[in-house]
Design an enzyme around this catalytic site. Sequence first.
Site, short mmCIF file in Angstrom:
data_model
loop_
_atom_site.label_atom_id
_atom_site.label_comp_id
_atom_site.label_asym_id
_atom_site.label_seq_id
_atom_site.Cartn_x
_atom_site.Cartn_y
_atom_site.Cartn_z
N ASP A 111 0.82 -1.20 0.00
CA ASP A 111 0.00 0.00 0.00
C ASP A 111 0.86 1.26 0.00
O ASP A 111 1.81 1.37 0.78
CB ASP A 111 -0.89 -0.01 1.24
CG ASP A 111 -1.77 1.21 1.36
OD1 ASP A 111 -2.67 1.36 0.51
OD2 ASP A 111 -1.55 2.02 2.28
N GLU A 119 1.49 -0.24 -5.04
CA GLU A 119 0.60 0.88 -5.38
C GLU A 119 1.46 2.14 -5.41
O GLU A 119 2.11 2.49 -4.43
CB GLU A 119 -0.51 1.02 -4.34
CG GLU A 119 -1.42 2.21 -4.63
CD GLU A 119 -2.28 2.58 -3.43
OE1 GLU A 119 -3.45 2.95 -3.65
OE2 GLU A 119 -1.79 2.51 -2.29
#
Length: 550
Positions: free
Chosen positions: A208, A276
């Site tokens: 993330d 990401e």
Amino acid sequence: MSGNTISTTNAEWWRNSVIYQIYPRSFCDANGDGIGDLPGITQKLDYVKSIGVDAIWISPFFKSPMADFGYDVSDYRDVDPLFGNLEDFDRLIEAAHERGLKIIIDQILSHSSDQHPWFEESRSSRDNAKADWYVWADPKPDGSAPNNWMSNFGGSAWRWCTRRRQYYLTNFLKEQPDLNLHNPEVQEQLLADMKFWLDRGVDGFRLDAINHAFHNRSLQDNPARPLELDEKGLPPVNTYHYQWHIYDKSQPENLVFLQRVRELLDQYPETVTVGEVGDDNTHKIMADYTTENRLHMAYSFDLLSEDCSAEFLRETLRKNQRVINEGWPCWSISNHDVPRPMSRWNKGFDSEQAFARVPLFLLMQLSLRGSVCLYQGEELGLEEAEIAFEDLQDPYGINLWPEFKGRDGCRTPMPWVNHGEINAGFSKVKPWLPVPEEHHHKAVSVQEDDQNSMLNRFRTLLDWHRQWPGLAKAEQEVVDTGNDLLVFYRRTDTEEFFVALNLGKNDEALAVPAEFADAEDITPAMFGGAVADGQLTLPVAGARVLKRSV
């Protein structure tokens, strides 16, 4: 281009793979508390397998105060009781592997919860054992924040701590203090926590906001950026967009750390990382992060935008193509943070056209060089839900309401059965977010036996994708048609593909390249279009994929 040398051995199963993202709170509630859980995912694995995907990415299920619904972790080695326990996770891994499905879990390396024991110790004083585990800085002489950095969720990225008389950095919510990865002890701890899950059998990690892992220790102010005004002539709602983010993320130290992450993953055969990446120069960062033995693949926010015009997509793909080299993209047009593509990418189209365009988006993803992420419910053609303010759960939306309504509209529960079942079969009790009325008639049970349903169109397309493994290692060349057609070639040493997609609101025509005059038409039957007398004609949402041997 290095695409010709890509191996598709089992160790590189991730190349050209299709990954299905599950947001566990909203997938299936097995224990009847209104919140989805790990046993619920296990119950639905046969359904996931039936779609035709290769792997599942599960959003966070770690122990958490849930200020940001699991992205604020208070224990990296345990399951939050909302979702079950470690034994439930082990059963999920075993059941997925029995079905040939890989399991990728979210890993949050840039920040933790402010209720994590690490932070509770760190903020207790300036000289404790974990005093330097987070990003702390003294105030300016006037007591204001150390610099002008902004939070992704709006407002200053700095929060005042009375005990230390210092500010701590929060790139997201105030409850999500940034870890200081410049500290070697922090790196070692995070790698050890990843090893914990690898030892339990996970097949990889979705990292993330991975380019937020390091900050520039100079703490220089970010420069202002020219403001893009909205349709009302007003500047952005979120102050984060007022700056070029030069110093608060995407720092060079991250490249070295990602090599350490890869070294760990390499000890576990067939495991994978997908990062990401959100930045002003995402393609260059994707290239840097997926080369030199760092991440296996990465995705950016480019295709999560409002724009899906052929012109925008051509430019996006060309930017990626210019810099990616041997790096590997993972194409995502939806996830738990953005409005669903059925609504976001179909503005101005009638319902029939919108229905036809969603499979077109998937065909595009499957035909590009790279892997694919699908978000739960996309295969059902779910629209973005309208959530009343009193039902909002997302702090991002609550903070910026009403100009920005947050992310709850794409996080509503999966509809499993139609109106004959309460809450569309997601839960027997009131769910954490309401199931929209319009989602009931798109439930899985409604679509299963309809061969023309969105669900079965998705299954057909994923079956089609497996028939053409040559796409996994083919070079890509985007063609500038100057109209609403997205056209590109995929080439290997032995075969070539010609792909044309009509993304506009009118019929389009294009001359077929001479070398494809006698090519095989391998287009899935659901797409309209025709080739005649050297001319390709495509209706709205039409497509053609031609293949020839070299």
